[in-house]
Design a protein around this motif. Sequence first.
Motif, PDB file in Angstrom:
ATOM      1  N   ILE A   1      28.040  42.240   4.823  1.00  0.00           N
ATOM      2  CA  ILE A   1      29.327  41.820   4.244  1.00  0.00           C
ATOM      3  C   ILE A   1      29.234  41.764   2.722  1.00  0.00           C
ATOM      4  N   GLN A   2      28.151  41.143   2.221  1.00  0.00           N
ATOM      5  CA  GLN A   2      28.014  40.996   0.762  1.00  0.00           C
ATOM      6  C   GLN A   2      27.755  42.346   0.085  1.00  0.00           C
ATOM      7  N   MET A   3      26.975  43.194   0.715  1.00  0.00           N
ATOM      8  CA  MET A   3      26.710  44.523   0.136  1.00  0.00           C
ATOM      9  C   MET A   3      27.997  45.334   0.050  1.00  0.00           C
ATOM     10  N   GLN A   4      28.768  45.315   1.130  1.00  0.00           N
ATOM     11  CA  GLN A   4      30.044  46.044   1.140  1.00  0.00           C
ATOM     12  C   GLN A   4      30.975  45.490   0.074  1.00  0.00           C
ATOM     13  N   SER A   5      30.948  44.184  -0.070  1.00  0.00           N
ATOM     14  CA  SER A   5      31.783  43.510  -1.054  1.00  0.00           C
ATOM     15  C   SER A   5      31.427  43.971  -2.476  1.00  0.00           C
ATOM     16  N   TYR A   6      30.117  44.070  -2.761  1.00  0.00           N
ATOM     17  CA  TYR A   6      29.679  44.566  -4.071  1.00  0.00           C
ATOM     18  C   TYR A   6      30.078  46.033  -4.257  1.00  0.00           C
ATOM     19  N   VAL A   7      29.877  46.829  -3.219  1.00  0.00           N
ATOM     20  CA  VAL A   7      30.241  48.253  -3.293  1.00  0.00           C
ATOM     21  C   VAL A   7      31.722  48.392  -3.678  1.00  0.00           C
ATOM     22  N   ASP A   8      32.573  47.632  -3.001  1.00  0.00           N
ATOM     23  CA  ASP A   8      34.022  47.719  -3.251  1.00  0.00           C
ATOM     24  C   ASP A   8      34.409  47.203  -4.634  1.00  0.00           C
ATOM     25  N   ALA A   9      33.832  46.071  -5.021  1.00  0.00           N
ATOM     26  CA  ALA A   9      34.231  45.451  -6.289  1.00  0.00           C
ATOM     27  C   ALA A   9      33.609  46.146  -7.497  1.00  0.00           C
ATOM     28  N   SER A  10      32.403  46.714  -7.321  1.00  0.00           N
ATOM     29  CA  SER A  10      31.737  47.332  -8.473  1.00  0.00           C
ATOM     30  C   SER A  10      32.348  48.687  -8.823  1.00  0.00           C
ATOM     31  N   ALA A  11      32.948  49.359  -7.831  1.00  0.00           N
ATOM     32  CA  ALA A  11      33.501  50.703  -8.091  1.00  0.00           C
ATOM     33  C   ALA A  11      34.492  50.697  -9.264  1.00  0.00           C
ATOM     34  N   PRO A  12      35.532  49.823  -9.258  1.00  0.00           N
ATOM     35  CA  PRO A  12      36.456  49.812 -10.394  1.00  0.00           C
ATOM     36  C   PRO A  12      35.808  49.338 -11.692  1.00  0.00           C
ATOM     37  N   VAL A  13      34.782  48.490 -11.595  1.00  0.00           N
ATOM     38  CA  VAL A  13      34.099  48.012 -12.808  1.00  0.00           C
ATOM     39  C   VAL A  13      33.327  49.167 -13.448  1.00  0.00           C
ATOM     40  N   ILE A  14      32.619  49.917 -12.617  1.00  0.00           N
ATOM     41  CA  ILE A  14      31.865  51.088 -13.094  1.00  0.00           C
ATOM     42  C   ILE A  14      32.830  52.105 -13.712  1.00  0.00           C
ATOM     43  N   MET A  15      33.950  52.321 -13.023  1.00  0.00           N
ATOM     44  CA  MET A  15      34.944  53.276 -13.521  1.00  0.00           C
ATOM     45  C   MET A  15      35.505  52.829 -14.870  1.00  0.00           C
ATOM     46  N   TYR A  16      35.735  51.540 -14.993  1.00  0.00           N
ATOM     47  CA  TYR A  16      36.272  50.972 -16.238  1.00  0.00           C
ATOM     48  C   TYR A  16      35.323  51.261 -17.401  1.00  0.00           C
ATOM     49  N   VAL A  17      34.022  51.016 -17.190  1.00  0.00           N
ATOM     50  CA  VAL A  17      33.036  51.240 -18.249  1.00  0.00           C
ATOM     51  C   VAL A  17      32.961  52.728 -18.590  1.00  0.00           C
ATOM     52  N   GLU A  18      32.943  53.571 -17.560  1.00  0.00           N
ATOM     53  CA  GLU A  18      32.881  55.019 -17.821  1.00  0.00           C
ATOM     54  C   GLU A  18      34.095  55.487 -18.611  1.00  0.00           C
ATOM     55  N   LYS A  19      35.258  54.922 -18.274  1.00  0.00           N
ATOM     56  CA  LYS A  19      36.491  55.299 -18.958  1.00  0.00           C
ATOM     57  C   LYS A  19      36.452  54.920 -20.429  1.00  0.00           C
ATOM     58  N   LEU A  20      35.837  53.774 -20.738  1.00  0.00           N
ATOM     59  CA  LEU A  20      35.711  53.356 -22.141  1.00  0.00           C
ATOM     60  C   LEU A  20      35.021  54.450 -22.953  1.00  0.00           C
ATOM     61  N   PHE A  21      33.992  55.050 -22.357  1.00  0.00           N
ATOM     62  CA  PHE A  21      33.247  56.113 -23.047  1.00  0.00           C
ATOM     63  C   PHE A  21      34.026  57.426 -23.034  1.00  0.00           C
ATOM     64  N   LEU A  22      34.552  57.777 -21.856  1.00  0.00           N
ATOM     65  CA  LEU A  22      35.188  59.093 -21.702  1.00  0.00           C
ATOM     66  C   LEU A  22      36.475  59.219 -22.513  1.00  0.00           C
ATOM     67  N   THR A  23      37.271  58.141 -22.567  1.00  0.00           N
ATOM     68  CA  THR A  23      38.543  58.230 -23.315  1.00  0.00           C
ATOM     69  C   THR A  23      38.289  58.324 -24.824  1.00  0.00           C
ATOM     70  N   ARG A  24      37.069  57.959 -25.235  1.00  0.00           N
ATOM     71  CA  ARG A  24      36.742  58.077 -26.667  1.00  0.00           C
ATOM     72  C   ARG A  24      35.926  59.338 -26.943  1.00  0.00           C
ATOM     73  N   GLY A  25      35.821  60.192 -25.914  1.00  0.00           N
ATOM     74  CA  GLY A  25      35.104  61.460 -26.089  1.00  0.00           C
ATOM     75  C   GLY A  25      33.615  61.287 -26.300  1.00  0.00           C
ATOM     76  N   LEU A  26      33.057  60.190 -25.773  1.00  0.00           N
ATOM     77  CA  LEU A  26      31.625  59.923 -26.014  1.00  0.00           C
ATOM     78  C   LEU A  26      30.727  60.461 -24.916  1.00  0.00           C
ATOM     79  N   GLY A  27      31.318  60.813 -23.768  1.00  0.00           N
ATOM     80  CA  GLY A  27      30.517  61.293 -22.634  1.00  0.00           C
ATOM     81  C   GLY A  27      29.686  60.161 -22.028  1.00  0.00           C
ATOM     82  N   ILE A  28      29.152  60.401 -20.840  1.00  0.00           N
ATOM     83  CA  ILE A  28      28.348  59.363 -20.191  1.00  0.00           C
ATOM     84  C   ILE A  28      26.991  59.887 -19.720  1.00  0.00           C
ATOM     85  N   ASP A  29      26.681  61.124 -20.050  1.00  0.00           N
ATOM     86  CA  ASP A  29      25.420  61.716 -19.562  1.00  0.00           C
ATOM     87  C   ASP A  29      24.373  61.848 -20.659  1.00  0.00           C
ATOM     88  N   TRP A  30      24.116  60.759 -21.333  1.00  0.00           N
ATOM     89  CA  TRP A  30      23.077  60.811 -22.382  1.00  0.00           C
ATOM     90  C   TRP A  30      22.244  59.546 -22.350  1.00  0.00           C
TER      91      TRP A  30
END
Length: 205
Positions: A176-205
């Motif tokens: 239950i807790q693992m699934q909960s982290y999987v679900d909740a972390s997805a938008p958090v991870i996406m949010y951080v990636e978007k901060l980089f991507l929308t500024r043209g900084l990329g995330i693969d470095w």
Amino acid sequence: MGDFDTAKPLRKIAEAFKELEATINSQSQEVEVAPFSHACSLVSPLFGCLGIAFKFAEVDYVAKVLDIAEASKSIGTLQSLLEKDIEGNSVRKSGSHSRNLLRVKRGLVMVKVLFELILLTEGNSLKGPASKAYEQVFAPHHGWAIRKAVAAGMYALPTKAQLLNNLNEDESSASIQMQSYVDASAPVIMYVEKLFLTRGLGIDW
């Protein structure tokens, strides 16, 4: 007895990430550095529980989370953390908060993928899930020596039962807790990636 309730790292992680997810879904959508770094710090012991194979990840992740926690004393939001580095032309500099944020995000992805694979895998061995998660998330960014050390360390992974025991969970509560982290972390991870991507900084470095 009281102590026993607090020793539930998986639950704490899931709750902290649910709160971050709620912030992202709220009107403000501004994630503050302090609660973000706190949620990330709760993940640190997981790397320790995986033993020698993830020692490098634990050391690296813990140091980067500490840096971001330190930054939270003077920087309000993740957005302004990035903006400051952009202004200072130091985004990609070794030791910059932005670089560390990207590394921490990678640790969060690693745990998310690991949990997803553990939830899908029958049996007591963590070797399959841990190897796949490592290959997918960290290996592309690691040199040969680290990859070799991790491969060797995979033989010393705890069993699933040992891991759950270390985390004070049984199979059903852990799921239950693992699934909960999987679900909740997805938008958090996406949010951080978007901060980089929308500024043209990329995330693969």
